[in-house]
Write a protein that holds these residues in place. Structure first.
Motif, short mmCIF file in Angstrom:
data_model
loop_
_atom_site.label_atom_id
_atom_site.label_comp_id
_atom_site.label_asym_id
_atom_site.label_seq_id
_atom_site.Cartn_x
_atom_site.Cartn_y
_atom_site.Cartn_z
N ALA A 24 -33.12 56.83 -42.95
CA ALA A 24 -34.30 56.18 -43.52
C ALA A 24 -34.48 56.62 -44.97
N PHE A 25 -34.29 57.96 -45.20
CA PHE A 25 -34.40 58.46 -46.57
C PHE A 25 -33.35 57.80 -47.46
N ARG A 26 -32.14 57.75 -46.94
CA ARG A 26 -31.04 57.15 -47.69
C ARG A 26 -31.31 55.69 -47.96
N SER A 27 -31.79 54.98 -46.95
CA SER A 27 -32.11 53.55 -47.13
C SER A 27 -33.24 53.38 -48.14
N ALA A 28 -34.24 54.26 -48.04
CA ALA A 28 -35.37 54.19 -48.98
C ALA A 28 -34.89 54.47 -50.39
N THR A 29 -34.00 55.45 -50.55
CA THR A 29 -33.46 55.78 -51.87
C THR A 29 -32.65 54.61 -52.41
N ASP A 30 -31.80 54.04 -51.56
CA ASP A 30 -31.01 52.87 -52.00
C ASP A 30 -31.92 51.70 -52.35
N ALA A 31 -32.92 51.50 -51.49
CA ALA A 31 -33.86 50.40 -51.76
C ALA A 31 -34.60 50.65 -53.06
N ASN A 32 -34.99 51.91 -53.29
CA ASN A 32 -35.70 52.26 -54.53
C ASN A 32 -34.79 52.01 -55.73
N LYS A 33 -33.50 52.40 -55.62
CA LYS A 33 -32.55 52.16 -56.72
C LYS A 33 -32.40 50.66 -56.96
N LYS A 34 -32.28 49.93 -55.85
CA LYS A 34 -32.13 48.47 -56.00
C LYS A 34 -33.39 47.87 -56.61
N THR A 35 -34.54 48.37 -56.20
CA THR A 35 -35.80 47.88 -56.76
C THR A 35 -35.86 48.20 -58.26
N GLN A 36 -35.45 49.42 -58.62
CA GLN A 36 -35.44 49.77 -60.05
C GLN A 36 -34.45 48.91 -60.81
N GLN A 37 -33.27 48.69 -60.21
CA GLN A 37 -32.28 47.83 -60.88
C GLN A 37 -32.82 46.41 -61.03
N THR A 38 -33.45 45.92 -59.95
CA THR A 38 -34.04 44.57 -60.00
C THR A 38 -35.14 44.51 -61.05
N ALA A 39 -35.98 45.54 -61.09
CA ALA A 39 -37.05 45.59 -62.08
C ALA A 39 -36.47 45.64 -63.49
N LEU A 40 -35.39 46.44 -63.64
CA LEU A 40 -34.74 46.52 -64.95
C LEU A 40 -34.12 45.17 -65.33
N GLN A 41 -33.49 44.52 -64.36
CA GLN A 41 -32.91 43.20 -64.63
C GLN A 41 -34.00 42.19 -64.97
N GLN A 42 -35.11 42.27 -64.24
CA GLN A 42 -36.23 41.37 -64.54
C GLN A 42 -36.79 41.65 -65.92
#
Length: 155
Positions: A24-42
């Motif tokens: 769950a931690f790993r998924s949350a970290t990956d999701a957080n990275k993806k969210t940051q990447q998505t936010a950065l892309q946006q």
């Protein structure tokens, strides 16, 4: 052994939630990275969109300035063409007038030559009739004219 197997079972049961928590931690970290990447892309897309808007506005301003300058140049070209046409018309009129005046000058020169011949002939007739022409010193008399090379008489 039963105590050891119970501990192993309890340990296995305890490891499963830890594994799930880690996943769950790993998924949350990956999701957080993806969210940051998505936010950065946006954010990058938004910045690109803003640059595009600025470029579009600059293009619109430049186009407006260019079109205004083009309109002014077209007006100036029209004025220059109009002036050139007027100059051409004036030039033709001046040339026509100059040609007419040249003809009149030639006509007047021919008349002057004819009058000089007539004056010389009349002077010769007066002298041959024994009459004296008006002296050149007379201020009210005729102006002196140049003598024709054919007359040899003196005043």
């Amino acid at each position: 052994m039963s105590g050891l197997s119970d501990i192993i079972v309890q340990l296995a049961i305890a490891i499963v939630p830890l594994g799930v928590a880690y996943l769950a931690f790993r998924s949350a970290t990956d999701a957080n990275k993806k969210t940051q990447q998505t936010a950065l892309q946006q954010a990058e897309r938004q910045a690109e969109l803003e640059r595009s808007k600025v470029d579009a506005e600059a293009f619109t301003r430049a186009k407006t300035i260019y079109e205004a300058a083009l309109t002014q140049m077209e007006q100036q070209v029209a004025r220059v063409q109009s002036q050139a046409e007027q100059f051409s018309t004036d030039l033709i009129a001046e040339q026509t007038t100059a040609t007419a005046m040249g003809g009149q000058i030639r006509q007047l020169q021919a008349q002057i030559r004819a009058l000089e011949r007539t004056v010389a002939a009349l002077r010769a007739q007066l002298i041959s009739a024994g009459l004296s022409p008006v002296p050149a010193s007379d201020p009210t008399g005729p102006f002196s004219i140049r003598r024709s090379p054919r007359t040899r008489f003196s005043e």
